[in-house]
Design a protein around this motif. Structure first.
Motif, mmCIF file in Angstrom:
data_model
loop_
_atom_site.group_PDB
_atom_site.id
_atom_site.type_symbol
_atom_site.label_atom_id
_atom_site.label_comp_id
_atom_site.label_asym_id
_atom_site.label_seq_id
_atom_site.Cartn_x
_atom_site.Cartn_y
_atom_site.Cartn_z
ATOM 1 N N SER A 1 0.852 -1.198 0.000
ATOM 2 C CA SER A 1 0.000 0.000 0.000
ATOM 3 C C SER A 1 0.880 1.239 0.000
ATOM 4 C CB SER A 1 -0.939 0.017 1.207
ATOM 5 O OG SER A 1 -0.205 0.038 2.406
ATOM 6 N N LEU A 2 0.386 2.286 -0.685
ATOM 7 C CA LEU A 2 1.111 3.548 -0.786
ATOM 8 C C LEU A 2 0.249 4.657 -0.208
ATOM 9 C CD1 LEU A 2 2.434 3.164 -4.443
ATOM 10 C CD2 LEU A 2 3.745 2.849 -2.347
ATOM 11 N N THR A 3 0.798 5.443 0.688
ATOM 12 C CA THR A 3 0.087 6.569 1.300
ATOM 13 C C THR A 3 0.897 7.837 1.086
ATOM 14 O OG1 THR A 3 -0.843 5.128 2.992
ATOM 15 C CG2 THR A 3 -0.923 7.489 3.401
ATOM 16 N N ALA A 4 0.231 8.852 0.420
ATOM 17 C CA ALA A 4 0.925 10.113 0.143
ATOM 18 C C ALA A 4 0.275 11.232 0.929
ATOM 19 C CB ALA A 4 0.878 10.431 -1.348
ATOM 20 N N SER A 5 1.061 12.171 1.400
ATOM 21 C CA SER A 5 0.546 13.338 2.119
ATOM 22 C C SER A 5 1.297 14.570 1.660
ATOM 23 C CB SER A 5 0.696 13.150 3.628
ATOM 24 O OG SER A 5 2.060 12.958 3.976
ATOM 25 N N ASP A 6 0.539 15.693 1.617
ATOM 26 C CA ASP A 6 1.140 16.953 1.207
ATOM 27 C C ASP A 6 1.408 17.799 2.455
ATOM 28 O OD1 ASP A 6 2.196 18.640 -0.655
ATOM 29 O OD2 ASP A 6 0.290 19.538 -1.256
ATOM 30 N N ASN A 7 2.188 18.844 2.288
ATOM 31 C CA ASN A 7 2.449 19.722 3.419
ATOM 32 C C ASN A 7 1.164 20.422 3.841
ATOM 33 O OD1 ASN A 7 3.034 20.861 0.747
ATOM 34 N ND2 ASN A 7 3.193 22.804 1.819
ATOM 35 N N ALA A 8 1.090 20.896 5.065
ATOM 36 C CA ALA A 8 -0.146 21.402 5.660
ATOM 37 C C ALA A 8 -0.803 22.485 4.813
ATOM 38 C CB ALA A 8 0.137 21.921 7.074
ATOM 39 N N GLU A 9 -0.060 23.395 4.218
ATOM 40 C CA GLU A 9 -0.599 24.480 3.414
ATOM 41 C C GLU A 9 -0.480 24.180 1.928
ATOM 42 O OE1 GLU A 9 -2.181 26.925 4.780
ATOM 43 O OE2 GLU A 9 -1.717 26.178 6.778
ATOM 44 N N GLY A 10 -0.229 22.925 1.629
ATOM 45 C CA GLY A 10 -0.001 22.559 0.231
ATOM 46 C C GLY A 10 -1.278 22.475 -0.586
ATOM 47 N N SER A 11 -1.083 22.162 -1.845
ATOM 48 C CA SER A 11 -2.204 22.117 -2.783
ATOM 49 C C SER A 11 -2.929 20.785 -2.773
ATOM 50 C CB SER A 11 -1.698 22.397 -4.205
ATOM 51 O OG SER A 11 -0.677 21.464 -4.556
ATOM 52 N N GLY A 12 -2.363 19.788 -2.066
ATOM 53 C CA GLY A 12 -2.992 18.492 -1.986
ATOM 54 C C GLY A 12 -2.445 17.519 -3.000
ATOM 55 N N VAL A 13 -2.437 16.244 -2.627
ATOM 56 C CA VAL A 13 -1.908 15.200 -3.501
ATOM 57 C C VAL A 13 -2.836 15.019 -4.688
ATOM 58 C CG1 VAL A 13 -1.263 12.774 -3.675
ATOM 59 C CG2 VAL A 13 -0.791 14.063 -1.568
ATOM 60 N N ALA A 14 -2.235 14.990 -5.860
ATOM 61 C CA ALA A 14 -3.031 14.773 -7.070
ATOM 62 C C ALA A 14 -3.053 13.292 -7.430
ATOM 63 C CB ALA A 14 -2.485 15.604 -8.230
ATOM 64 N N LYS A 15 -1.833 12.689 -7.615
ATOM 65 C CA LYS A 15 -1.765 11.283 -8.023
ATOM 66 C C LYS A 15 -0.492 10.655 -7.471
ATOM 67 C CE LYS A 15 -4.391 11.760 -12.322
ATOM 68 N NZ LYS A 15 -4.371 11.587 -13.804
ATOM 69 N N THR A 16 -0.547 9.321 -7.306
ATOM 70 C CA THR A 16 0.610 8.542 -6.872
ATOM 71 C C THR A 16 0.860 7.465 -7.919
ATOM 72 O OG1 THR A 16 0.148 8.950 -4.532
ATOM 73 C CG2 THR A 16 1.530 7.031 -5.070
ATOM 74 N N PHE A 17 2.145 7.240 -8.249
ATOM 75 C CA PHE A 17 2.505 6.292 -9.291
ATOM 76 C C PHE A 17 3.498 5.259 -8.728
ATOM 77 C CE2 PHE A 17 1.494 10.349 -11.232
ATOM 78 C CZ PHE A 17 0.610 9.995 -12.247
ATOM 79 N N TYR A 18 3.551 4.071 -9.386
ATOM 80 C CA TYR A 18 4.520 3.042 -8.998
ATOM 81 C C TYR A 18 4.847 2.194 -10.218
ATOM 82 C CZ TYR A 18 0.723 -0.390 -9.056
ATOM 83 O OH TYR A 18 -0.304 -1.206 -9.445
ATOM 84 N N ARG A 19 5.975 1.463 -10.126
ATOM 85 C CA ARG A 19 6.330 0.461 -11.130
ATOM 86 C C ARG A 19 7.120 -0.635 -10.432
ATOM 87 N NH1 ARG A 19 11.476 2.087 -13.611
ATOM 88 N NH2 ARG A 19 12.137 4.085 -12.712
ATOM 89 N N ILE A 20 7.070 -1.823 -10.976
ATOM 90 C CA ILE A 20 7.657 -3.003 -10.337
ATOM 91 C C ILE A 20 8.732 -3.573 -11.246
ATOM 92 C CG2 ILE A 20 7.180 -5.309 -9.445
ATOM 93 C CD1 ILE A 20 4.297 -4.348 -8.943
ATOM 94 N N ASN A 21 9.902 -3.782 -10.655
ATOM 95 C CA ASN A 21 11.022 -4.391 -11.376
ATOM 96 C C ASN A 21 11.300 -3.690 -12.701
ATOM 97 O OD1 ASN A 21 11.392 -6.217 -9.308
ATOM 98 N ND2 ASN A 21 10.221 -7.852 -10.304
ATOM 99 N N GLY A 22 11.186 -2.326 -12.686
ATOM 100 C CA GLY A 22 11.491 -1.538 -13.875
ATOM 101 C C GLY A 22 10.442 -1.609 -14.961
#
Length: 972
Positions: free
Chosen positions: A822-843
């Motif tokens: 599982s992947l959990t992303a967080s932005d800084n307190a005054e930030g614009s908010g997380v838009a998207k999270t990406f991943y790849r496996i074994n290149g």
């Protein structure tokens, strides 16, 4: 608005008419396809009185036929045309109208023995219409000059003025009953008379009339009579409040003969002058009482002041309703004038009168009627006629007692409506027909004791019922018609000492204000009744509301303009003064059948049965039979402020405006500062629920609404929070953003959320009074406050992403199998908010993360991941290796000293055991070794041990576990 002038009951008659409509759609083949042969057939069908546009059909009546079921008439045009339904008739003969000249028509008739059944056809009769004979109708008489009046008095010279007559070559002036003077020229509009030359002195009375003469020396009827006393003017009579809102009072009075202007007094002080017998006092204070009076003047003489009239802005609203002639039908509504809650109204619009064209009314009946004084002679084009004399005369008579008991009531004769607007364009197109319409209007108003005329032309230029005549000249002709009628009513008022009202019904569309030439026509109107309903109907299968007060942004059509508020604003934006606009409310709902749950905004099969007509449900019927009764549940549309009911068994949905809707409607009247409300129609509110609420919220007669719930004040916005001064007695507040409901609060503040940065919004609120959960009063809107949402703060910091394996931080090794990532992303307190999270496996290929995913198999994995925020900041890609070990370690043992054997048995007592485990070369390494002796507790191996046993017999078991969790098979 509907002209439902056919008498019918909810039973057989309605079915017969509906049956007729069905046959009109599907043709004559249905008429005989499935009917029993033993029904009696109409005999001896024949045609008489064949004219260019009509024919009279006669047949022998079928014995025992119920006239409420009657007969169906079918028609075919020419030889190759198909049969189609033409008309229904309760009796023989039947006048068939709307034919074309020099064309062949065939007819047959069937009997309706019972609802939904028809006999076989009668014999067929064929006729050919003749060419129209333009001389067949009598020529219209010369139109009399309009509105004779004194236009100037200078010394002994009195100028008489009038509106000239079409086709006139000159005018005869009469003093009293004697011919006085001839004026040459048909376009002449005035003449001057010297009173001294007539030997008249101060105190002498004199009167004049005028009539036109054409080139054949035929003369018109006389104009109105002008009577005055030399040196004097009578005080204005009939001063009345025509309309009023919270800041204005519009006044009207009978024109004073001899006057050329008027001075208006407010609380004894002059506030303005008027060249006409109308004046609007503006800039007044809501709830403050004012006394008004009028003085008549000309250049030489001044009258005494009129009797004063008291007015209270905000407490002199117009409460208009329509009473329909057919409401009294004993087989249907059975609603007579005495049943009207007259105290709840100030104006009764009597619907409908018709007008004549080519000798016939809109329904095709002859206008001439020996039993009616105003119709005993031939009625020329444009002449107003009664719509249903058998009902009208009884209603007129009974309304006398209603008016006597309710002196605030104004009875208005209404002409036209949906069904009888066909020929308005033709009538308004010429001065002759406009004059005849106006002059006969005066006769009707006087004979039947009406207080004015309401014109329901539905609609100029376009729209209305099929077959209506339209013209691109309708806008200018609309204005000319209003001017002509206004002059005729004022001329009558100058003789009667009375102010006669002139109003119209208007469509809620913005196009109506253009097509009815509001820029020029409304100066002649006292007020406009806008029909802010019928936003939905039988032309569609979407179940949505008849008269939504406000916009619901969840409506599938996305039409913010299609609301009561939108219609009213369209009229106000056209330049119509707010004190002349009366807001229409429906006393009926609309229903659709075959609707999926919960009905609202669903596509249904068609209209419901209705109370009297398909799809239309009178409010009293909804109230008595549907609201939380008989399997129906009431729901409320919070945004549109309208109610609806739905039954999941019958799948019938009905949307309607209820008592609570009336509160929001009157709130809107006050918010927009309008003159009141108009309802269609009184018979639909037989329980008087709606009219009572309207009269409570919009008082008339200067009676203040004590304890009225006032709107919140001092509304302001700071720090994305709106605050206000609370309203006394309010239970809570409704918040509107850009005129759309967004929330409710019981506090005196509201947090503004969900706003787009840098966008400007408009906010206002309503105060709500409640009894428990029931709303009992709605205030007018507070003042509006604009607010620009702040810009987004700058964001230069990328978000941070955390990876978890099986719900925890990544371990050094994992056993082969499913590993949940599982992947959990967080932005800084005054930030614009997380838009998207990406991943790849074994290149491999990059994927957008949306939910936890699984890693399976015996291989190790490298997971790369990062996130991006809404400001475009991208996190530096991270990498984690998930190491997988799928092979368990192997454990060996040794003893010291060496084994001893006796008789085939190994003896180990006193010997030390050593355990040693090894993992595969690429493995995670041995984590621990476990052993136990003679089935005892498992013990972690740390150093050599000497097993003991009471019996002398020892059984040793052991295994190893690696750091990935792989366990060796237990050895013995």
């Amino acid at each position: 608005m509907y002209t439902r002038n056919v008498r019918k009951s909810k039973g057989a008659m309605v079915y017969a008419l509906c049956f007729a409509i069905v046959f009109s759609l599907f043709g004559a083949s249905l008429a005989s396809a499935a009917e029993p042969s033993d029904y009696l057939i109409p005999q001896n069908l024949n045609a008489t009185d064949v004219k260019a546009d009509s024919v009279v059909l006669n047949w022998d009546p079928v014995p025992g036929n119920d006239s409420n079921l009657g007969y169906q008439v079918y028609m075919k045009v020419g030889e190759s045309g198909g049969w189609g339904w033409k008309a229904w008739s309760g009796f023989s003969p039947k006048l068939i109208v709307g034919l074309d000249e020099e064309k062949t028509y065939s007819f047959y008739v069937t009997q309706v023995p019972e609802a939904g059944k028809q006999s076989k056809p009668s014999n067929i009769v064929t006729i050919t219409t003749p060419k129209a004979d333009p001389t067949e109708l009598p020529p219209a008489p010369l139109t009399p000059p309009q509105y004779l009046r004194v236009s100037s008095v200078v010394g002994s010279d009195v100028q008489l003025s009038w509106t000239p007559s079409p086709n006139a070559v000159g005018y005869e002036i009469y003093r009293g009953e004697s011919w006085f003077r001839w004026i040459e020229g048909g376009a002449t509009t005035s003449t001057t008379i010297n009173l001294q030359d007539l030997g008249l002195q101060d105190g002498d009375s004199v009167n004049f009339r005028i009539r036109a003469q054409d080139s054949k020396r035929l003369v018109s009827a006389m104009s109105n009579r002008v009577t005055f006393t030399v040196g004097q003017l009578a005080a204005p009579q009939g001063l009345k409040i025509v309309s009023a809102n919270q800041t204005s009072v519009s006044l009207g009075w009978g024109p004073v003969q001899g006057a050329t202007s008027y001075e208006i007094y407010q609380d004894g002080a002059p506030i303005g002058t008027s060249a006409s017998n109308r004046f609007a006092a503006t800039g007044l204070t809501d709830g403050q009482a004012y006394n008004f009076a009028v003085v008549a003047k000309n250049e030489s003489w001044t009258s005494e002041a009129s009797a004063p009239i008291r007015a209270v802005p905000g407490s002199d609203y117009n409460l208009v309703t329509y009473y329909t002639s057919w409401a009294r039908s004993e087989t249907a509504r059975n609603y007579v004038p005495a049943d009207l809650a007259a105290a709840n109204y100030t104006h009764i619009n009597y619907a409908f009168l018709d007008f004549c064209w080519a000798g016939k009314d809109t329904s095709g009946d002859q206008c001439q009627n020996a039993d009616l004084p105003l119709q005993k002679d031939y009625v020329f084009d444009g002449g107003i006629v009664l719509g249903d004399p058998s009902f009208d005369l009884a209603n007129f008579s009974e309304f006398e007692a209603v008016k006597a008991a309710n002196p605030q009531l104004n009875m208005i004769a209404t002409v036209g409506g949906w069904s009888w607007s066909k020929n308005f364009s033709l009538m308004a197109a010429t001065e002759e027909t406009r004059r005849n319409f106006a002059n006969t209007a005066v006769k009707v108003v006087r004979m039947y004791d009406f207080d004015g005329l309401d014109i329901d032309w539905e609609y100029p230029v376009s729209g209305g019922a099929d077959g209506n005549v339209h013209s691109p000249d309708d806008p200018q002709n609309f204005t000319l018609l209003m001017k002509t009628v206004r002059e005729a009513l004022d001329a009558a008022g100058s003789e009667d000492g009375k102010y006669y009202l002139l109003t119209i019904a208007s469509s809620q569309s913005d196009s109506f204000t253009v097509n009815a030439d509001f820029a020029n026509s409304t100066q002649y109107l006292d007020f406009v009744n806008i029909m802010t309903y019928d936003f939905s109907g039988s032309w569609e299968k979407l179940a949505h509301h008849n008269s939504p007060v406000y916009y619901d942004d969840e409506h599938p059509y996305k039409r913010p303009r299609s609301t009561v508020r939108g219609g009213a604003l369209g009229h106000l934006n056209s330049g119509l003064p707010a004190y002349k606009l009366v807001l229409g409310v429906p006393f009926y709902g609309k229903g659709w059948a075959g609707c999926p749950p919960q009905g609202q905004y669903q596509t249904c099969e068609g209209m419901g049965e209705g109370t009297w007509e398909s799809g239309l449900y009178d409010f009293y019927d909804i109230e008595n039979n549907y609201v939380d009764k008989n399997g129906y549940t009431r729901y409320w549309n919070e945004k549109s402020k309208v109610a609806y009911v739905y039954n999941p068994e019958t799948k019938l949905w009905i949307g309607y405006n209820d008592k609570t809707t009336m509160m929001y409607t009157t709130s809107l009247v006050k918010t927009l500062n309008l003159a009141g409300v108009m309802s269609w129609d009184s018979s639909s509110d037989m329980n008087n629920t709606l009219s009572t609420q309207l009269a409570k919220d919009l008082p008339y007669g200067g009676n203040l609404n004590a304890g009225e719930l006032l709107p919140p004040t001092n509304v302001s916005i700071a720090g994305a929070a709106m605050t206000w001064e609370p309203s006394v007695g309010a239970a809570g507040y409704e918040i509107f953003r850009d005129d759309v409901y967004v929330g409710y609060t019981t506090d005196a503040s509201y947090a503004l959320t969900g706003l787009t940065p840098e966008q400007t919004y408009k906010f206002h609120l309503l105060a709500i009074r409640k009894d428990g959960e029931a709303i009992t009063e709605v205030s007018a809107a507070s003042q509006s406050v604009t607010y620009q949402a702040p810009a987004e703060p700058s964001d230069a910091t990328a978000p941070v992403t955390e990876l978890l394996a099986n719900g925890a931080a990544v371990a050094a090794w994992y056993k082969a199998g499913n590993i949940s990532i599982s992947l959990t992303a967080s932005d800084n307190a005054e930030g614009s908010g997380v838009a998207k999270t990406f991943y790849r496996i074994n290149g491999g290929s990059e994927a957008e993360y949306s939910a936890p995913f699984q890693l399976s198999g015996a291989a190790s994995y490298t997971v790369m991941y990062y996130s991006r925020d809404n400001a475009g900041n991208v996190e530096q890609e991270k990498s984690v290796t998930i190491k997988v070990d799928s092979i368990a370690p192997a454990t060996k043992f040794s003893v010291a000293p060496v084994w001893a054997t006796k008789s085939g048995v190994k003896y180990i007592k006193g010997y030390a055991w050593t355990l040693k485990a090894t993992d595969n070369a690429a493995g995670s390494g041995v984590k621990e070794i476990k052993y136990r002796v003679n089935g005892g507790a498992w013990t972690t191996y740390t150093s050599p041990f000497v097993p003991t046993s009471a019996s002398g017999s020892v059984n040793v078991e052991f295994y190893s576990v690696d750091n990935a969790g792989n366990q060796e098979t237990v050895k013995k």
